[in-house]
Design a protein around this motif. Structure first.
Motif, PDB file in Angstrom:
ATOM      1  N   PHE B 241      -7.257  -4.007  -9.378  1.00  0.00           N
ATOM      2  CA  PHE B 241      -6.765  -2.853  -9.039  1.00  0.00           C
ATOM      3  C   PHE B 241      -7.231  -1.722  -9.762  1.00  0.00           C
ATOM      4  CE2 PHE B 241      -3.401  -5.269  -6.602  1.00  0.00           C
ATOM      5  CZ  PHE B 241      -3.735  -5.692  -5.449  1.00  0.00           C
ATOM      6  N   ARG B 242      -7.021  -1.156  -9.188  1.00  0.00           N
ATOM      7  CA  ARG B 242      -7.939   0.454  -9.652  1.00  0.00           C
ATOM      8  C   ARG B 242      -7.590   1.296  -8.486  1.00  0.00           C
ATOM      9  NH1 ARG B 242     -11.720   3.710  -7.543  1.00  0.00           N
ATOM     10  NH2 ARG B 242     -12.865   3.390  -5.385  1.00  0.00           N
ATOM     11  N   GLU B 243      -6.845   2.271  -9.527  1.00  0.00           N
ATOM     12  CA  GLU B 243      -6.363   3.992  -8.450  1.00  0.00           C
ATOM     13  C   GLU B 243      -7.144   4.647  -8.140  1.00  0.00           C
ATOM     14  OE1 GLU B 243      -3.477   6.393 -10.806  1.00  0.00           O
ATOM     15  OE2 GLU B 243      -3.558   7.569  -8.961  1.00  0.00           O
ATOM     16  N   ALA B 244      -7.162   5.062  -6.573  1.00  0.00           N
ATOM     17  CA  ALA B 244      -8.100   5.876  -5.939  1.00  0.00           C
ATOM     18  C   ALA B 244      -7.596   6.748  -5.728  1.00  0.00           C
ATOM     19  CB  ALA B 244      -8.991   4.853  -5.242  1.00  0.00           C
ATOM     20  N   THR B 245      -6.447   6.815  -5.816  1.00  0.00           N
ATOM     21  CA  THR B 245      -4.519   7.963  -4.896  1.00  0.00           C
ATOM     22  C   THR B 245      -6.297   9.039  -4.221  1.00  0.00           C
ATOM     23  OG1 THR B 245      -3.965   7.395  -6.479  1.00  0.00           O
ATOM     24  CG2 THR B 245      -3.373   9.399  -4.488  1.00  0.00           C
ATOM     25  N   ASP B 246      -7.026   9.641  -4.597  1.00  0.00           N
ATOM     26  CA  ASP B 246      -7.462  11.366  -4.723  1.00  0.00           C
ATOM     27  C   ASP B 246      -8.925  10.378  -3.653  1.00  0.00           C
ATOM     28  OD1 ASP B 246      -6.179  12.413  -5.950  1.00  0.00           O
ATOM     29  OD2 ASP B 246      -7.097  13.119  -7.375  1.00  0.00           O
ATOM     30  N   GLU B 247      -9.605   9.688  -4.385  1.00  0.00           N
ATOM     31  CA  GLU B 247     -10.753   9.096  -3.217  1.00  0.00           C
ATOM     32  C   GLU B 247     -10.794   9.345  -2.115  1.00  0.00           C
ATOM     33  OE1 GLU B 247     -13.215   5.661  -4.882  1.00  0.00           O
ATOM     34  OE2 GLU B 247     -12.749   6.298  -6.398  1.00  0.00           O
ATOM     35  N   ALA B 248      -9.537   8.214  -1.742  1.00  0.00           N
ATOM     36  CA  ALA B 248      -8.722   8.061  -0.549  1.00  0.00           C
ATOM     37  C   ALA B 248      -8.403   9.277   0.371  1.00  0.00           C
ATOM     38  CB  ALA B 248      -8.348   6.498  -0.895  1.00  0.00           C
ATOM     39  N   GLY B 249      -8.017  10.217  -0.368  1.00  0.00           N
ATOM     40  CA  GLY B 249      -8.057  10.949   0.627  1.00  0.00           C
ATOM     41  C   GLY B 249      -5.855  11.209   0.889  1.00  0.00           C
ATOM     42  N   LEU B 250      -5.641   9.596  -0.251  1.00  0.00           N
ATOM     43  CA  LEU B 250      -4.316  10.375  -0.200  1.00  0.00           C
ATOM     44  C   LEU B 250      -3.701  11.296  -1.086  1.00  0.00           C
ATOM     45  CD1 LEU B 250      -4.294   6.159   0.396  1.00  0.00           C
ATOM     46  CD2 LEU B 250      -3.160   8.111   1.976  1.00  0.00           C
ATOM     47  N   THR B 251      -3.929  11.791  -1.792  1.00  0.00           N
ATOM     48  CA  THR B 251      -3.041  12.582  -3.134  1.00  0.00           C
ATOM     49  C   THR B 251      -2.152  13.864  -2.878  1.00  0.00           C
ATOM     50  OG1 THR B 251      -4.989  13.716  -3.496  1.00  0.00           O
ATOM     51  CG2 THR B 251      -3.362  15.048  -4.483  1.00  0.00           C
ATOM     52  N   ASP B 252      -1.297  13.364  -2.790  1.00  0.00           N
ATOM     53  CA  ASP B 252       0.218  13.448  -2.589  1.00  0.00           C
ATOM     54  C   ASP B 252       0.533  16.057  -2.925  1.00  0.00           C
ATOM     55  OD1 ASP B 252       2.830  14.128  -2.266  1.00  0.00           O
ATOM     56  OD2 ASP B 252       3.474  13.286  -3.392  1.00  0.00           O
ATOM     57  N   VAL B 253       0.060  16.287  -1.186  1.00  0.00           N
ATOM     58  CA  VAL B 253      -0.006  17.510  -1.909  1.00  0.00           C
ATOM     59  C   VAL B 253       0.817  18.121  -2.133  1.00  0.00           C
ATOM     60  CG1 VAL B 253      -2.491  17.767  -0.888  1.00  0.00           C
ATOM     61  CG2 VAL B 253      -0.816  17.486   0.568  1.00  0.00           C
ATOM     62  N   GLY B 254       2.539  18.001  -1.610  1.00  0.00           N
ATOM     63  CA  GLY B 254       2.866  18.778  -1.283  1.00  0.00           C
ATOM     64  C   GLY B 254       3.801  18.158  -2.546  1.00  0.00           C
ATOM     65  N   LEU B 255       3.965  17.139  -3.827  1.00  0.00           N
ATOM     66  CA  LEU B 255       4.866  16.509  -4.340  1.00  0.00           C
ATOM     67  C   LEU B 255       5.801  16.221  -3.584  1.00  0.00           C
ATOM     68  CD1 LEU B 255       4.250  17.781  -7.791  1.00  0.00           C
ATOM     69  CD2 LEU B 255       3.885  15.854  -6.727  1.00  0.00           C
ATOM     70  N   PHE B 256       5.998  15.751  -2.622  1.00  0.00           N
ATOM     71  CA  PHE B 256       6.700  15.215  -1.246  1.00  0.00           C
ATOM     72  C   PHE B 256       8.016  14.354  -1.907  1.00  0.00           C
ATOM     73  CE2 PHE B 256       4.709  17.592   2.062  1.00  0.00           C
ATOM     74  CZ  PHE B 256       5.071  18.924   2.391  1.00  0.00           C
ATOM     75  N   PHE B 257       9.191  14.594  -1.772  1.00  0.00           N
ATOM     76  CA  PHE B 257      10.005  13.663  -2.034  1.00  0.00           C
ATOM     77  C   PHE B 257       9.712  12.132  -0.846  1.00  0.00           C
ATOM     78  CE2 PHE B 257      11.914  17.322  -2.911  1.00  0.00           C
ATOM     79  CZ  PHE B 257      12.362  17.372  -4.054  1.00  0.00           C
ATOM     80  N   SER B 258       9.146  11.001  -1.518  1.00  0.00           N
ATOM     81  CA  SER B 258       8.415  10.275  -0.792  1.00  0.00           C
ATOM     82  C   SER B 258       9.370   8.684  -0.962  1.00  0.00           C
ATOM     83  CB  SER B 258       6.981   9.784  -0.760  1.00  0.00           C
ATOM     84  OG  SER B 258       6.165  11.281  -0.803  1.00  0.00           O
ATOM     85  N   PHE B 259       9.936   8.605  -0.218  1.00  0.00           N
ATOM     86  CA  PHE B 259      10.974   7.264   0.074  1.00  0.00           C
ATOM     87  C   PHE B 259      10.249   6.039   0.281  1.00  0.00           C
ATOM     88  CE2 PHE B 259      15.319   8.483  -0.202  1.00  0.00           C
ATOM     89  CZ  PHE B 259      15.910   7.690  -1.310  1.00  0.00           C
ATOM     90  N   ASN B 260       9.163   6.260   1.297  1.00  0.00           N
ATOM     91  CA  ASN B 260       8.782   4.757   2.115  1.00  0.00           C
ATOM     92  C   ASN B 260       7.906   4.905   2.734  1.00  0.00           C
ATOM     93  OD1 ASN B 260      10.309   2.646   2.290  1.00  0.00           O
ATOM     94  ND2 ASN B 260      11.204   2.611   4.287  1.00  0.00           N
ATOM     95  N   ALA B 261       7.326   4.160   3.053  1.00  0.00           N
ATOM     96  CA  ALA B 261       5.880   4.084   3.900  1.00  0.00           C
ATOM     97  C   ALA B 261       5.345   3.242   5.169  1.00  0.00           C
ATOM     98  CB  ALA B 261       4.630   4.053   2.893  1.00  0.00           C
ATOM     99  N   ILE B 262       4.827   3.533   5.945  1.00  0.00           N
ATOM    100  CA  ILE B 262       4.185   1.464   6.432  1.00  0.00           C
ATOM    101  C   ILE B 262       3.143   2.353   7.099  1.00  0.00           C
ATOM    102  CG2 ILE B 262       5.041   2.909   8.708  1.00  0.00           C
ATOM    103  CD1 ILE B 262       6.624   0.149   9.775  1.00  0.00           C
ATOM    104  N   ALA B 263       2.223   0.761   7.278  1.00  0.00           N
ATOM    105  CA  ALA B 263       0.773   0.623   7.656  1.00  0.00           C
ATOM    106  C   ALA B 263       0.751   0.076   8.750  1.00  0.00           C
ATOM    107  CB  ALA B 263       0.992   0.079   5.862  1.00  0.00           C
ATOM    108  N   LEU B 264      -0.122   0.313   9.772  1.00  0.00           N
ATOM    109  CA  LEU B 264      -0.220  -0.431  10.598  1.00  0.00           C
ATOM    110  C   LEU B 264      -1.570   0.306  11.463  1.00  0.00           C
ATOM    111  CD1 LEU B 264       2.625  -0.211  14.237  1.00  0.00           C
ATOM    112  CD2 LEU B 264       2.315   1.387  11.919  1.00  0.00           C
ATOM    113  N   ASP B 265      -2.480   0.180  12.843  1.00  0.00           N
ATOM    114  CA  ASP B 265      -2.951   0.629  13.586  1.00  0.00           C
ATOM    115  C   ASP B 265      -2.543   1.427  13.825  1.00  0.00           C
ATOM    116  OD1 ASP B 265      -5.369   1.901  14.621  1.00  0.00           O
ATOM    117  OD2 ASP B 265      -6.081  -0.142  15.207  1.00  0.00           O
ATOM    118  N   LEU B 266      -1.780   2.744  14.088  1.00  0.00           N
ATOM    119  CA  LEU B 266      -0.958   3.173  14.702  1.00  0.00           C
ATOM    120  C   LEU B 266      -1.920   4.089  15.862  1.00  0.00           C
ATOM    121  CD1 LEU B 266       0.578   5.886  12.383  1.00  0.00           C
ATOM    122  CD2 LEU B 266       2.145   4.213  14.564  1.00  0.00           C
ATOM    123  N   ASP B 267      -3.437   3.774  15.776  1.00  0.00           N
ATOM    124  CA  ASP B 267      -4.566   4.707  17.021  1.00  0.00           C
ATOM    125  C   ASP B 267      -5.649   4.006  17.797  1.00  0.00           C
ATOM    126  OD1 ASP B 267      -5.375   4.995  14.628  1.00  0.00           O
ATOM    127  OD2 ASP B 267      -6.124   6.679  15.004  1.00  0.00           O
TER     128      ASP B 267
END
Lengths: 165, 550
Positions: B241-267
């Protein structure tokens, strides 16, 4: 009782504990002047913040207007939602940082009274709900008439906020 | 009524089918009156070890985080195993026990064997959560453990034993949930890790209750503490693995208190999107552009805030097609005195908070809610809801009307257009008091219905065997890498979207489970793959596992 107090005062004065003639005790005028200048800056910053956020939401307002004209209800609805929320989650992150640093644009009492959500500058809570409802109506709009109706609903809420100074 | 039903059942069991036909019929009738029914079999199944999370007094927020679990086939024998993450036990400012994670091999009959020793998976870091998936493409399930401290990637040797990856991706701090999913469509699993709070072990060990809550001193947070940035790691192949947070557009812009995530094709555009539950902040919804680049659209999608435009304290996540329109809806659990929120998917990433309309406002309001699932427990064709509950403040026991520190979990039966709270009528498994957090869903006893494993703070886990009345047939579609499966039977249609993550810091059986109601066969099963290709099977027999491969 009065006599006792007077006697005590005379005794203290006689012992030299209180100077006979007090010099004026004031904050140096230069310090007050500096603070006054700083206040101008603080107040100006607050006004600048309001103007800045107003320009952000104005951008979303005009974006929504353009999409309505282009007949793209989904994108118009998205811009309207961003107007209602004073920007996207990146803007919400800045609000979070300001709040954690103790900065409330509006007085805390205003927020407590429910006029504004915490950290919001332009869009009142009531306006936010109305703008979100208009956004939902825009997203659901099946034809141009419905889009125009949703736009009318939205602009009735948004325009007064943009005009307010 | 329950006592009578139990007596009738006992009589039926003693008498046998032929000797007491009337009793058996009555028992069956009584049983069918049960809306749903769960029994805690943890002790008899061999799960008696507690999982730790700090001190009983919980002076620091970390001690309320709980620990995750994975209900997955980790040993490659086709049977679900259980991996339980463990934290540390503290007394004062001293660490008295570094709890070891445990691996239990499932026997397929609802019981488990502790195979932790020598498995290589019994790490003793302060564990938070776990995700499972085949990161190195060798055909077995690897584990990614989030810790308070450096995260840990455990590579499966193929026999249910594990070795540490030489370089583990992740966060060195308090990471909570994580998701393994193919973000960029290159057929390997990438990794998203939720960062929660930026704090040190010293701060945890020396924490004192600082916040005033109901006239009592309780732990501080999350406000008053600093958020920790989420991070994303691209799999470069073979589990490197290599870190690609900003490159992928997944920057935590608010430094929010993130607990949990789910990944699926929502659209339904054949790529996998990402939804992140944030505590006390707006939730994130990241739209995938199909090439592994994401755009954060939470606020305009309608899924970041509740109906009143308020940010909630997002904890657990579930996805499922609640209204059976073919689109995956989202369920987010929140803090006490605030409802769980059901976002109905209207297509094109437009969501509507439909909590009140579906009857969830009142029953979910009081408890402090964590892991959750949307699953059809009685096979009637409608998804039900299970929610794990427990307060973060032990002091809640002193506050009348707070629901207390240890709380009962919630079970809501799904019907057309609404959910009904059946917790009080759903058996002894729903009477268990605990501070429950993570949950895993899967069929542990090979009978076709879905059972539950639930982690509890400072207690052994709960293992809930599903003894609900069967109201229909089932199908379990085993189609790794598929985006979704659609089933047509008896003139009806069901769609299940494959998801990763969800629950709370936990991983469930990834196979797609369908409850179908009273049908005798499936007319058509369609499996949709990420490149848009479809595998179509017709006249499929029900009540079985259907393997589908590309």
């Amino acid at each position: 009782m009065k006599l006792q107090l007077l006697a005590a005062a005379a005794l203290v004065a006689g012992l030299g504990l209180v100077p006979a003639a007090l010099p004026p005790q004031t904050t140096p005028p230069t310090m007050a002047a500096t603070y006054s200048a700083l206040a101008d800056t603080i107040l100006a910053l607050k006004k600048t913040e309001a103007n800045f956020v107003r320009s952000v939401v104005a951008g979303h307002f005009h974006g929504a207007q353009s999409y309505v004209k282009a007949g793209d209800g989904a994108k118009a609805a998205a811009e309207m939602a961003l107007f209602a929320n004073e920007g996207d989650n990146a803007m919400a992150g800045v609000r979070k940082r300001l709040l954690e640093g103790g900065h409330h644009h509006h007085h805390a009492d205003d927020t407590a009274q429910g006029e504004y959500d915490a950290g919001f500058v332009i869009v009142t809570r009531k306006a936010k709900e109305a703008a979100m409802a208009a956004s939902a109506a825009m997203r659901d709009a099946k034809d141009d008439a419905a889009r125009q109706a949703a736009w009318k609903q939205f602009s009735a809420v948004a325009e007064p906020l943009l005009a307010a100074k | 009524m329950r006592r009578i039903a139990a007596l009738l059942l006992a009589l039926a069991a003693c008498g046998g089918d032929g000797e007491q036909p009337d009793v058996a019929r009555q028992a069956a009738a009584a049983s069918s009156e049960r809306p749903l029914w769960f029994v805690d079999i943890a002790a008899e199944a061999g799960l008696s070890e507690p999982t730790w999370c700090g001190r009983p007094e919980k002076p620091h927020l970390l001690e309320s985080n709980g620990t995750g679990l994975a209900l997955r086939d980790l040993t490659g024998d086709g049977v679900l195993d259980l991996y339980l993450v463990n934290g540390w036990r503290l007394e004062g400012s001293t660490v008295v026990e570094r709890g070891r994670n445990r691996l239990y091999r499932g026997r397929g009959d609802g019981s488990f064997e502790d195979v932790s020793a020598g498995s290589g998976a019994d790490d003793d870091g302060w564990g938070c959560g776990v995700e499972a998936g085949d990161v190195d493409g060798d055909g077995d399930e690897d584990l990614f453990v989030t810790n308070f401290g450096p995260d840990l990637l455990l590579l499966n040797r193929g026999d249910g034993t594990f070795e540490r990856a030489p370089q583990s991706p992740g966060i060195d701090g308090w990471s909570a949930g994580s998701v393994l999913f193919d973000a960029d469509g290159d057929r390997d699993l990438d990794l998203f890790v939720s960062g929660y709070i930026d704090c040190t072990l010293d701060e945890v060990l020396n924490a004192k209750p600082e916040l005033v809550w109901r006239d009592m001193q309780v732990m501080l947070g999350p406000f008053g503490l600093d958020g920790l940035a989420n991070r994303y790691f691209e799999n470069e192949g073979g589990g490197r693995f290599r870190e690609a947070t900003d490159e992928a557009g997944l920057t935590d812009v608010g430094l929010f208190f993130s607990f949990n995530a789910i990944a699926l094709d929502l659209d339904d555009d054949l790529d996998i999107d990402l939804y992140v539950a944030n505590d006390s902040n707006p939730n994130y919804l990241y739209r995938n552009d199909g090439r592994g680049h994401f755009e954060e659209v939470g606020l305009w999608s309608g899924a970041a805030l509740d109906q009143g435009g308020q940010a909630q304290a997002g904890m657990g996540l579930a996805s499922g097609d609640v209204d059976r329109d073919g689109r995956p809806d989202l369920l987010v659990t929140n803090f006490a005195n605030d409802s769980a929120t059901l976002y109905i998917n209207r297509g094109e990433l437009s969501f509507v908070d439909s909590t009140r309309r579906w009857g969830l406002k009142e029953p979910t309001f009081l408890p402090l809610k964590w892991g959750t699932t949307l699953s059809d427990f009685d096979l009637d064709g409608w998804l039900d809801i299970y929610i794990a509950n427990g307060h973060i403040y032990p002091q809640a026991d002193q506050v009348e009307g707070s629901g207390g520190f240890r709380q009962k979990n919630l079970l809501l039966r799904g019907q057309e257009g609404r959910f009904v709270d059946v917790s009080a009528q759903a058996g002894p498994g729903l009477a268990v008091l605990g501070v429950s957090h993570a949950l895993g869903v899967g069929d542990i006893d090979s009978d076709g219905d879905l059972d539950l494993a639930v982690s509890n703070i400072d207690q052994p886990p709960t293992l809930l065997r599903n003894d609900s009345p069967r109201r229909g047939a089932w199908l379990l579609v085993d189609a790794p890498t598929a985006l979704r499966a659609e089933v047509r039977a008896g003139g009806q249609r069901w769609v299940e979207h494959a998801y990763a993550g969800g629950g709370f810091q936990s991983a469930s059986d990834p196979r797609l489970h369908f409850g179908l109601g009273p049908v005798s066969k499936v007319d058509e099963l369609v499996v949709v793959w990420p490149d848009g290709e479809r595998t179509v099977l017709t006249d499929v027999a029900v009540d079985r596992v259907v393997p589908v491969r590309r």
